[in-house]
Design a protein around this motif. Structure first.
Motif: not given
Ligand code: MN
Ligand code: GLV
Ligand code: MN
Length: 417
Positions: A88-90, A99-101, A133-136, A201-203, A388-390
């Motif tokens: 996944s991404h860092m 945790f995201d990525g 650059n997964e997040e952009g 999951e992000q949900g 998430s994104h938080n």
């Molecule tokens: Mn993300």
């Protein structure tokens, strides 16, 4: 389940996996327990170097492609066989969680180490991939590393993209590539026999239903645009409103029109303006220029196409008396994951006695581009309240380890085919 698979699964080390999350979370740590690890930043470089050190401690070979995607390889018996990939991404959002990525990167590393600790030999190599650059969030669009690696997009499409401080992507990328000279060269779009991405999951569904693992069926469609509004700067105290060409006022009209266009009583459609740059950005000057982003998502390809086509004409109409320029930066149709990989993940969860739920992904992931070039699937793990994104993103060590066990078993199944 094969006896050797069970041995590897038992080597998944919950404490080691958690410790690595804590170590990574120190890189770019921000108040509130979050991280800000923008793509191709100093923090991204430190995360890369830490991952590299863990790979080197195992004598795993590390390679890197032209957009900086990092590959960590555990060899297979058949050196000529295409590898099975997982990662996944860092990078993170500016106010991202821990945790995201990074979970998908560390879960893949945990799988490689568990398989190594069990002394297993696999037919195919298994590789961890950390996508760039997964997040952009700094340099749009998102999922750039996998788009370039799979040749869905060219690196030239993005070389001149700038961040909010005017730094050009190609310069930040060059510094990032130079920072890991130990990594060997990797060509773009090298063959892959399969790809499994683990992610939070992000949900809220897994938590609400008390399940430990999500078996992901696909990803909804996504379109991104940059909308630029051109007006004229003027004195806020003296210039009559009727003669102004106020870029902020026109931008607001466009955004209101987009909200009307995307209104959905069923609340399936997602529409977001998350980025806005105002020039000259001064309280007592009328704005001459506004750049804002548009992010539209929906599971149905026809809906996402229709809405995407409506953005530019609608922006033109609503921009008066300003001028407007609309640039499409991303168009990803919804994707459906490979039934064989989805079943392999399901089977692994069932055999390990891990409670699972099939569900689609609302967030985008590098698995979307990988699904175009090889059989692909994803594993979700639950985390607190769907936030998430938080900075407040939170997950338990037990759930992260359970996801890594399912991942390990599923990767072994694919790597021995
Ligand atoms: Mn993300
Ligand atoms: C990825 O973070 C996305 O925007 O879905
Ligand atoms: Mn992510």
């Amino acid at each position: 389940m094969r006896e050797d698979t069970r041995e590897a699964v038992e080597r998944v080390d919950e404490a080691r996996l958690w410790r690595r999350h804590e170590e990574m979370a120190q890189i770019g740590a921000i108040p509130g327990n979050g991280v800000n690890r923008a793509a191709f930043s100093g923090e991204d470089i430190r995360a890369r170097r830490l991952l590299l050190s863990w790979a080197q401690a195992r004598q795993f070979e590390v390679t890197m492609d032209a957009i900086g995607n990092l590959f960590v390889r555990r060899p297979g018996l058949d050196a000529g066989a295409a590898p099975v990939l997982s990662g996944s991404h860092m990078d993170s959002q500016p106010r991202g969680g821990r945790f995201d990525g990074i979970y998908g990167v560390l879960a893949a590393l945990e799988a490689l180490e568990a398989i190594d600790d069990a002394g297993l030999k696999t037919r195919r190599p298994i590789e961890l991939v950390a996508w760039s650059n997964e997040e952009g969030g700094r340099f749009g669009p998102c999922t750039m590393g996998s788009a370039v690696h799979t040749r869905a997009r060219s690196i030239d499409d993005f070389a001149d993209v700038t961040d909010n401080d005017g730094i050009v992507l190609k310069d930040a990328l060059a510094a990032t590539l130079e920072a890991t000279p130990e990594a060997g060269t990797r060509e773009l779009n090298t063959p892959a026999a399969g790809y499994i991405e683990a992610h939070i999951e992000q949900g809220p569904l897994l938590e609400m239903q008390g399940k430990t693992v999500g078996v992901v069926t696909g990803i909804q469609g996504l379109r991104w645009f940059n909308v630029e509004v051109f007006g004229e700067t003027a004195h806020a105290g003296t210039t009559p409103l009727r003669v102004r060409r106020d870029a902020v006022r026109s931008a607001i009209s466009i955004i209101n029109a987009l909200h009307e266009l995307t209104a959905d009583p069923d609340d399936v459609l997602r529409f977001t303006v998350g980025r806005m740059l105002v020039t000259p950005n001064s309280t007592n000057s009328v704005a001459s220029h506004v750049l804002f982003s548009v992010d539209i998502r929906h599971p149905d390809p026809a809906t996402i196409r229709r809405l995407g086509e409506a953005v530019e004409p609608l922006a033109r109409k609503a921009a008066t008396p300003c001028e407007v320029k609309v640039t499409a930066t991303l168009h990803d149709d919804p994707c459906v994951f490979d039934a064989g990989v989805v079943d392999t993940i399901q089977h692994a969860a069932d055999e390990l006695g891990v409670a699972s739920l099939r569900l689609p992904s609302g967030a985008s992931h590098d698995a979307m581009y990988m699904s175009r070039v090889c059989p692909t699937g994803m594993i979700f793990v639950p985390y607190e309240k769907g936030v998430s994104h938080n900075e407040a993103e939170n997950a338990t060590p037990q759930d992260l380890a359970a996801g890594a066990r399912v991942l390990t078993a599923a990767l072994l199944a694919l790597a021995n085919r």
